[in-house]
Design a protein around this motif. Sequence first.
Motif: not given
Length: 127
Positions: A42, A45, A48
């Motif tokens: 991802s 993800e 982040n």
Amino acid sequence: MANVFISHRKDDTALAERLAGNLSSAGHTVWFDEWEIHLGDSITERINAGLEGSSYLVLCYSASGVTSPWISREWMSTLYRQLEGHGVRILPVNFGGSAPAILADLKYADMSADWDAGLGQLLKAIR
């Protein structure tokens, strides 16, 4: 050593990867998208997690600017975290362009004029 997130546009990947290699060779833990995001991951993800774990965001900008959706999100979220007192710093690096107006007051490392001098300034700023 510090955790450093490299934020860059795709147009500047080669220079950003060179910089990431220089910082890694100096002993810092470097988050660079080409090294950290793998097939099937991802993207949101992984970015982040990289941002949350970083003490420094090195914002690379050039004539290509800093207005792509990804790079904008990276530096804007880091600026917000900084303003909220999270102990993260934005370190602008100029590959030959202009910083966003909101960051124009920050001293930058000018890699376009002299790579080694700019790298020295950046390494001095990363503690």
